[in-house]
Design a protein around this motif. Structure first.
Motif, mmCIF file in Angstrom:
data_model
loop_
_atom_site.group_PDB
_atom_site.id
_atom_site.type_symbol
_atom_site.label_atom_id
_atom_site.label_comp_id
_atom_site.label_asym_id
_atom_site.label_seq_id
_atom_site.Cartn_x
_atom_site.Cartn_y
_atom_site.Cartn_z
ATOM 1 N N SER C 248 4.297 18.272 31.909
ATOM 2 C CA SER C 248 2.553 18.149 31.694
ATOM 3 C C SER C 248 2.007 18.974 32.757
ATOM 4 O O SER C 248 0.844 19.196 32.439
ATOM 5 C CB SER C 248 2.279 16.879 31.595
ATOM 6 O OG SER C 248 2.785 16.045 32.862
ATOM 7 N N CYS C 251 -2.268 19.214 33.715
ATOM 8 C CA CYS C 251 -2.833 18.723 32.833
ATOM 9 C C CYS C 251 -2.305 17.328 32.936
ATOM 10 O O CYS C 251 -3.288 16.408 32.528
ATOM 11 C CB CYS C 251 -2.218 19.074 31.526
ATOM 12 S SG CYS C 251 -3.000 20.574 30.852
ATOM 13 N N ARG C 254 -4.594 14.798 34.613
ATOM 14 C CA ARG C 254 -5.719 14.331 33.856
ATOM 15 C C ARG C 254 -5.533 13.300 32.971
ATOM 16 O O ARG C 254 -6.688 12.697 32.319
ATOM 17 C CB ARG C 254 -6.650 15.543 33.282
ATOM 18 C CG ARG C 254 -6.868 16.821 34.288
ATOM 19 C CD ARG C 254 -7.295 17.968 33.672
ATOM 20 N NE ARG C 254 -8.753 17.979 33.116
ATOM 21 C CZ ARG C 254 -9.318 18.782 32.435
ATOM 22 N NH1 ARG C 254 -8.970 20.117 32.552
ATOM 23 N NH2 ARG C 254 -10.474 18.475 31.937
#
Lengths: 356, 356, 356, 356
Positions: C248, C251, C254
């Motif tokens: 991931s 990203c 977040r």
């Protein structure tokens, strides 16, 4: 695997087989801005080279070193120094008779067992040919340590020993004879013995002593990377070596503490230097000296038993051109390995600020 | 710096001074799922421990190992094994007289020169106290290699030598006497000599021989990390060691090739094993054996000259409780270092698939 | 120093400058008896080679690899593999204007500060020319791991991104266009952008994504040598790389745990693979994927400010033949470094017996 | 195996599981004669400690470091620094429900596959508890590098980002709030988000930015051990990290060379520092800065699917005391790892004489 590098900060990664295209290496960690004396490197190579005198193998190897990187306008740049030495005199056919035979006291059998195959051409990776790369890296290490003298010599051949302490020898005279024994009378006896041995198609062992002057107090890293432990590993990694001792060595094991203790002078130097220049794994500023035992070369130019791959013992006549005694040519290799060990500790010792 | 780790895949990182709070280490790379026999570890510790018999130092160290990690429900987990050994009998005051004195043949002077300060308490990091951590790591390595026998013994004290080859000795009887010499008659002479030496306030050197049975052909990593080169480094890293030889050793350097060559039997075993179980740096399946020379302990319980920090030579009376002869207690340390070397090569050799 | 080796058991030691005689390396630790496909190595070299297409530098390098050791009768022997690549198209004079100039965002200045001298010929050791040696070592690593697919591709150039997950791409089609972007429509836009940028004498950055299939659960060595930590170091060591993320990635920072957690299927596989095939530093058997950010090439074919050795800022016109965008040629380098990391962990994981 | 050491000359060997007796480590290579500020070490430990504020886990760990060696009379001696931290608050029973369950996005499954067994107590070796040892080694590294400022801070939590360049932040104010975000307004929003997330029994990811001031030009070892490559490996080895970028990072991959090039000032400093203080792997004397992505903590305090050892997917309620967001406590860990990397390069760079 991965046993072909030596050193931490000054490191040689070596490659090459005796009968492949070339041998060579990468020297990583050589400090920048060191003026490289190529002629000095060639001199060391000549000292190791086969065919250099009447008492060593007559095999010819040009041993021309080609530097490929890391040196620019005559100086080191700090980038790794890559070099190769072409294998010119590859009489591989000399070894065809070995294709299915394991010679006694060679690495033939163990390499076969370890790697599951056979490179029969002159010993392949196990050949002492590989030590030429060490001599290159050692010759450069000597130039890094230009203030330090690393000098080795032949201290015995068979039962013929130099009977003087090294302080009574002229170490600048080591190369004045073919045996590389700085005591002329002893050298003559050694040379006569080697000639006799060769006539018999036999070989003989010997020892090399190395004396290092100019190392300041403080080099060596306890507790595992003691200066003498690294020197010992370096020497034991040379082909045919069976033993290593420094300072009083095995004799020291027979002595009393009251005899052996190496008393101080007021300036911090010591009286007997039975310590061999090292205390607790760290140099003490005195001469470092050690002795290395080489077994007789295993390849004989006379018939001996070999083991075949199919498990038979057969008689085989030795061929090729081999050394009757390896120690004269081992002298520069011993020096080279010692110089590499020292260059490494020199850099490590520099790494932190100290009061010295 | 950073010389306090030993090994590549099986690695001990050791810490601790003789008179600090504790010594200990981290063993990284021990394979998982190995049942740990704590009693076997304690046995090895007792073999090294001061005060174990009348002929060693009467200093008391409990040497109780506390394992802090890496072992769960009696088995190794694959995580690093952290352990500590508290320093219980810290008679630091025994060493107050040394605060400004450098003892001959000790590491006092070189540590001072290297590190720019002085930890005078019993030798600090240079003390053989540190070898207790090695014994822990070696005892676990032995359990990793449960099919291999690593056995050392005292082969000489001063001029008293065992006059038999190791094959004629009962190596299971090593611990049957205080000297750890498996030849009873010789052991008695050695013990008498040590008692006599102690009476004089003196010390005496000796040698330890180690025999390793059960190593298969193929261990060792040429060209620098040869099996015997690593064994040599391991032994030379032990306090007071001055020399190492394997197989024919220094004697081999006096022999002819025709005498020395180690002829094969049809099954790949060899006749004389002058090779010492290693050819070209790789085990050949035969017994591995080597000999280690220990100098006499430098601390004498009688007056001797020392150097003061201000550059004077003064007489000083030795104090503390020291070994008259170090070799009986060195036996388990030699075994421990050998076992660590073997565990490392065992793992490295496993790392790639081969036909064996 | 000594930063020119990569890997523990499978190790490349690299040497060579862009305008010296040759570059090359030593691959130590390659397992024996592996059949070497030289044509596959050449293919990888061609993928990296300048001049391969209209959108990369038109500099010509033959990149002919000469193997010097470690391969016998078409198979690896277990000995180190030495190789060299001659530097054929050394237009050193192209760089004469740089002799006294430090180009912005190049290594000119830092090498000068570190090493105290200047090798101005095309960047010397800091040139990406050196990555050719990595491609050789990586191509062999791929052959060691013949059951594993390591495939990289260009995932963005400037602001043009592939807008599909990799699972929807045909990774066998990566080389079907010059940009090495497996999505044809996106590839066309990227190529148009690169042509436009080149026309401007400018350069542009981009990203490379790598997908690795077939790694079993269990590779990687916690806690410091985590699989993704070594991959990250490997990628960050490539010239011009500014960032690395796996699974991931940024990203993931977040997201909420309830979104991010990678739920299991009953067979141990996972649903989202946001983990990127690695948990706790150890492969979990799923695809491993990561993304690497490359900055725009610093050498522009238009005037820009440079710093002179005497401390002046002057305008200088870029010369030589440079890449307008480095990512198409970086694809095989990313794969090579990934393959080397995997070969190392494969060997390390083999080293101890386990129940798998 | 053997992945539990970090660094070459300044090296931490770490051990310990979350629910064993203790964690700890050995710091080898710390220069001698460095005054150790124990209170500064404790401060760093408190910054990492659970229970330090309302927005982190309420688990209690005393994290009292006991130093066992290497420090004498308040100063380092050059000997290895051994230390332990007892595990005091071992609520192992909190983890009994995990005995047969593999949690998603944890290391449970991969450790089981790799090591063939299960230490279910709070993650065992894979627990972030281990990072306490890193903080100790990093705190000492900071004292070795007393002239260098290594300061990290939280730059994002979920979608809340600081929208200023670091130059506009007061990095001395990082610890003025619980989130460790030096921008007060943003910190308040982050804290509110974390509280909200915790209420939901969920977790959230974030990023940490680190700024290093005072590193001179010349640190870093090309080509593999580039300064940013080692920093990247160091960061990626921290639990939960998914990405690393330095200087322009992933943004740089979208830029043109004419925008990205970091033009010189006459004094050798640069204008934009998009380079992030590093060129060609070597520091250039400017601030070094990088950003690290942390995924959300995998353990949720609400029901989620887990995999059982027998291959079933079952619902399980999370227990224990976990962080809703890991980044505030990650700040000192990021600093510690950065400081260790720098200490290593500082020593390596010292190792050879240069003109600087």
């Amino acid at each position: 695997m991965a046993g072909n590098s030596f050193g931490t900060l000054y490191r040689l990664s070596s490659f090459g087989e005796s009968h492949g295209a070339a041998i060579g290496g990468v020297i990583d960690g050589c400090p920048p801005n060191i003026e490289i004396d190529l002629e000095a490197i060639r001199t060391e190579m000549r000292r190791r080279r086969p065919g250099q005198s009447a008492i060593v193998t007559q095999r010819k190897e040009e041993d021309e070193v080609e530097f490929l990187s890391g040196i620019f306008e005559g100086k080191t740049t700090g980038a790794p120094i890559g070099f190769i030495i072409r294998n010119s005199d590859q009489k591989s056919h000399d070894y065809d008779h070995l294709k299915d035979a394991f010679r006694p006291s060679h690495a033939d059998y163990t390499y076969h067992e370890k790697y599951g195959h056979r490179d029969h051409r002159g010993g392949g990776r196990s050949s002492a040919r590989e030590t030429a790369s060490r001599v290159v890296a050692g010759a450069i290490a000597k130039q890094v340590l230009s203030h330090i003298k690393v000098r080795a010599f032949v201290s015995s051949v068979g039962d013929i020993f130099i009977d003087k302490p090294y302080q009574q020898l002229d170490l600048d005279a080591v190369d004045s004879n073919d045996v590389r024994c700085p005591d002329t009378a002893t050298a003559e006896k050694m040379e006569a013995l080697i000639r006799e041995i060769r006539k018999q198609g036999d070989t003989i062992g010997g020892t090399v002593t190395c004396v290092i002057e100019g190392v300041p107090a403080g080099w060596g890293e306890p507790v595992f990377d003691k200066l003498h432990a690294q020197l010992g590993k370096a020497m034991l990694s040379i082909n045919a070596v069976k033993g290593f001792e420094f300072g009083s060595g095995f004799c020291g094991a027979r002595m009393k503490g009251s005899e052996h203790n190496d008393l101080f002078n007021p300036d911090g130097s010591t009286k007997s230097n039975l310590s061999g220049g090292i205390q607790g794994g760290i140099s003490n500023g005195m001469d470092i000296y050690f002795r290395v035992a080489f077994k007789p070369v295993a390849t004989l130019i006379r018939e001996q038993e070999v083991l075949t791959a199919s498990g038979e013992i057969v008689m085989q006549q030795g061929k090729g051109r081999h050394d009757p005694c390896v120690v004269p040519r081992a002298v520069p290799i011993v020096e080279a390995m010692a110089a590499m060990v020292l260059a490494d500790f020199y850099l490590i010792d520099n790494s932190y600020p100290h009061s010295k």
